[in-house]
Design a protein around this motif. Sequence first.
Motif, short mmCIF file in Angstrom:
data_model
loop_
_atom_site.label_atom_id
_atom_site.label_comp_id
_atom_site.label_asym_id
_atom_site.label_seq_id
_atom_site.Cartn_x
_atom_site.Cartn_y
_atom_site.Cartn_z
N ILE A 78 0.86 -1.19 0.00
CA ILE A 78 0.00 0.00 0.00
C ILE A 78 0.89 1.23 0.00
CG2 ILE A 78 -1.88 1.19 1.17
CD1 ILE A 78 -2.54 -1.43 2.57
N ALA A 79 0.50 2.25 -0.75
CA ALA A 79 1.29 3.48 -0.83
C ALA A 79 1.11 4.32 0.44
CB ALA A 79 0.89 4.27 -2.07
N SER A 80 1.80 5.45 0.47
CA SER A 80 1.76 6.32 1.65
C SER A 80 0.42 7.05 1.75
CB SER A 80 2.89 7.34 1.58
OG SER A 80 2.73 8.17 0.44
N THR A 81 0.17 7.56 2.93
CA THR A 81 -1.01 8.41 3.16
C THR A 81 -0.64 9.85 2.83
OG1 THR A 81 -1.87 6.95 4.88
CG2 THR A 81 -2.62 9.25 4.91
N VAL A 82 -1.44 10.51 2.01
CA VAL A 82 -1.16 11.89 1.59
C VAL A 82 -2.12 12.84 2.33
CG1 VAL A 82 -0.96 13.47 -0.37
CG2 VAL A 82 -0.44 11.03 -0.67
N VAL A 83 -1.53 13.75 3.12
CA VAL A 83 -2.30 14.64 4.00
C VAL A 83 -2.22 16.07 3.47
CG1 VAL A 83 -2.59 15.45 6.37
CG2 VAL A 83 -1.74 13.14 5.95
N ASP A 84 -3.35 16.75 3.38
CA ASP A 84 -3.42 18.14 2.94
C ASP A 84 -3.18 19.05 4.14
OD1 ASP A 84 -3.90 20.59 1.85
OD2 ASP A 84 -6.02 20.22 1.38
N CYS A 85 -2.01 19.73 4.16
CA CYS A 85 -1.64 20.61 5.27
C CYS A 85 -1.64 22.09 4.85
CB CYS A 85 -0.26 20.25 5.80
SG CYS A 85 -0.18 18.61 6.53
N THR A 86 -2.29 22.40 3.73
CA THR A 86 -2.28 23.79 3.26
C THR A 86 -3.06 24.72 4.19
OG1 THR A 86 -4.18 23.26 1.85
CG2 THR A 86 -1.97 23.14 0.84
N LYS A 87 -3.98 24.17 5.00
CA LYS A 87 -4.78 24.99 5.91
C LYS A 87 -4.55 24.56 7.36
CE LYS A 87 -8.39 25.66 2.44
NZ LYS A 87 -9.85 25.48 2.12
N ILE A 88 -3.35 24.05 7.65
CA ILE A 88 -3.09 23.52 8.99
C ILE A 88 -3.08 24.61 10.06
CG2 ILE A 88 -0.56 23.67 8.80
CD1 ILE A 88 -0.45 21.01 10.34
N ASP A 89 -2.74 25.87 9.66
CA ASP A 89 -2.70 26.95 10.66
C ASP A 89 -4.08 27.26 11.23
OD1 ASP A 89 0.04 27.25 10.52
OD2 ASP A 89 -0.07 28.64 8.83
N SER A 90 -5.12 26.91 10.48
CA SER A 90 -6.48 27.10 11.00
C SER A 90 -6.97 25.88 11.76
CB SER A 90 -7.43 27.40 9.83
OG SER A 90 -7.48 26.29 8.93
N GLY A 91 -6.09 24.88 11.92
CA GLY A 91 -6.44 23.68 12.67
C GLY A 91 -7.12 22.61 11.85
N ASN A 92 -7.11 22.74 10.52
CA ASN A 92 -7.79 21.78 9.66
C ASN A 92 -6.78 21.07 8.75
OD1 ASN A 92 -10.42 22.45 10.57
ND2 ASN A 92 -10.38 24.28 9.27
N ILE A 93 -6.95 19.77 8.59
CA ILE A 93 -6.17 19.00 7.61
C ILE A 93 -7.15 18.14 6.81
CG2 ILE A 93 -4.03 18.91 8.95
CD1 ILE A 93 -4.79 16.09 9.82
N GLY A 94 -6.75 17.80 5.58
CA GLY A 94 -7.56 16.94 4.73
C GLY A 94 -6.73 15.77 4.25
#
Length: 820
Positions: free
Chosen positions: A782-798
């Motif tokens: 299985i490949a890696s998990t890809v996490v969206d951290c472009t809005k991490i400063d607002s406390g949200n990740i995708g």
Amino acid sequence: GQSLQALSSFLPPLSHTGSLLLAAHFYSLPRAAPLIPSTALGVLLVILSSLLAYAGIRRSLRNACLSLSLCLTISVFWCGYGVVFILGGQGILKDAGDFRNALVPGLVTFTLALLIMAVVGFLCREVIPAVIASALSLASAHEVAVHYSTAFGSSAVACNYVIICLVGGYFALGRILCFLTKEKIALPGTVPAKKKTHEQLPSTSGSVNRFAVTGLILNMLSASVFGCRLLGVTGKLFIGQVPWLWAAGLYQLGICILSYRAMDVLMATFFGFTSILKFAQGYCLLYPIWQPEEPSFPIPFLVVFSILFVVLALFVTLRSPVDGLYLLFYVAYCIALACRPKGFFEGGPQGVDVAIFVASALLALIHLYNVKASTKIPTGKGAVKALIARSRFLKLREGADLHAPYLGYSKYADAEVLGYACSVLASFAITVTGNSQAPLATVVIPWVVVAGGILKLLGGSVAFARGKTLESSAFILYAVMWIIWGLTRYGGLYGITRSFHTAVGIVAFMLFNGFIVFCTLFLNIAWFFYSFAFSLIAISFLLDAVHALPAGYDIAATLIFGLVSFYCFLSALFNSVFEGSCLPMGRPIVQLSGVGGGMSKCLHLPARKASSVKRIADILKDGGTCGIPTDTVYVLVAACNRPDAVEKAHRSKRQAQDRPMSLWISSLKQLEPAKHLFSPLLWDFMEAAWPSPISLVVPRGEWVDFLGMKDSAKYVGTPQSVAIRIPDCSVTTHLIDLVGPIVVTSANPTGEADTTHHNQVYAKLGDKVDAVLCDGPSPENIASTVVDCTKIDSGNIGFFRVGIIPKSQVKSLLILFLLP
């Protein structure tokens, strides 16, 4: 690993339990009823022989040649000895002299073999193995004397076994003290040998085979059975001697495998050949149980077998003229068998057996002494090599890449030489027409089932370990076919099963082989003819099953297959010994783009070697692209500071716009100059998340310019973001330490499944990359998990992709930083 190593240290002293059992047996021999029943004693000896074989192989990892040979020799001794005791306990050895006739050939062999080990041990100052070997040799000699003269009492035999028990007890006590006190208290001669450094280990170029001595002793054992009959030492040949022959054959197969492990292709092939003879000898002694007349021999088979021995002897002579001369004894043996209708039961072959016994003993002494002693017994090694060095046309293959695997890493040398030879033998064996009245009257069962079946299975398994998937599949399929056909046609079953069911089975084999024939179009010409010729044999089997076989067709098909196999045998031998293609296998009949790239267009380097990682690093620094293993699947990489390489990787991958390349680093120190361009929360989150199979998609910014990608930066990430990761893989991070940050994409054409083995990288991108770092199957599919951290400063990740790491685990990391 440590527990197994400790166990292997204790197994030799524990195995002297067998000597204690035999001492008790011989002390109680004058009694009316033995202290230990023969069957029970035999079973215990067979169990102990398997433990000793394991101990000997474990000792081989420490380069203890004398201990290795001693353990394996005693193991085969007790294996055959134990089975003879079982036969006696079950009432199979009925006559008064049967027990003597059964035991003496083995006892004579081990008396001399153990005496040789004792002499070498004393000369090389290995006292404990030498004492054990000499005591066992004296015990065997005394036992032979007991069987021929009542003046010798069995107590003398028991005394020698008691000596072994005392030495074994001393050795066991010393090892136990070393283990419990961590070597603070040690008895002399019992301290485990220290591991030798890489420079001190023997070369794997085929010049040192620590298992060859045991193989030569096994040749002595089989020769002794028939030599003793010729010289009048034993009165007859019968079932009681089969345990010695089949134990020798079984152990010879093991020596064949271990010789491949020692990277000795030629001697491994030779021991494979001799194992066939041993199984055939045992079969012939068993045959009178169900038929009154002696079995007959396929003359074409023996003629071809002698030719194979001649060819092999010529190539062995290049390494050692003495070894090559020794192989000629087996040429004479096959010729003697072919000239005598009763084969093993006549004087001619038995006379050659006596010569083989003497030659094997001398060669075993030379090999064992030359491995242990500083002053060598001359064997002519290098003489022929010096002559060939003057030739313009022939050049011997040497160096570290002599046994380099076809694809990636393998612990074994190539077994294709033996695989092709087995095809030759099996094809010429079945040229003998089966006798419907006495279907077992021919020795084709061991010739076909053992040679064409069991040994070919061995060749197929080794080929698979070396990355030759197609070749291994063909060898295994043909092995199964030979085994089934040999057992049914010559086992008395074929005559009553000629029916629709037999035809259906043969058609199934033909369909599988048809697929192999199609695949060989993309391999080479020789393999195409090899697989196609086998189709002709399968057709003859089918026609014979439905009573529609034209006269002479089966002989013609087997001759064609045998000749094609013989050419492949010669080609494999030449290519394994000489540089260049003296007898080429040919090019693929159909050449497809990308197919075969791994063979000729890019390097394949084992990931287990630091030198390989450094070589991959140099390729990346020079602007190359490579396939490498990771903590998940295989990936295609290029150095960030080589814009031309980044663009090349993008082109070779045919990267889709929605699957941009990502960026990998080995530590956050590589981004330290641009730390001020990242938010504190993002930086802390990266520190907590890595190294791991988690890719973080972060906002694109000026920090990308620090990596030196220049214009090629447009191929990495999107205009708004870039995926970045520190892999949890020591090989990959070490490579990035040497090269610097790298750009990464999956090692497969866009839209296809991820590559989970280096063979898949060759198949898909072999002609588009410069090298592949090979590490076998991926640790994860299985490949890696890809996490969206472009809005991490607002406390949200995708999450762009949920791979091996679940969402909950990633979110729990973020919560640690968001909590006050």
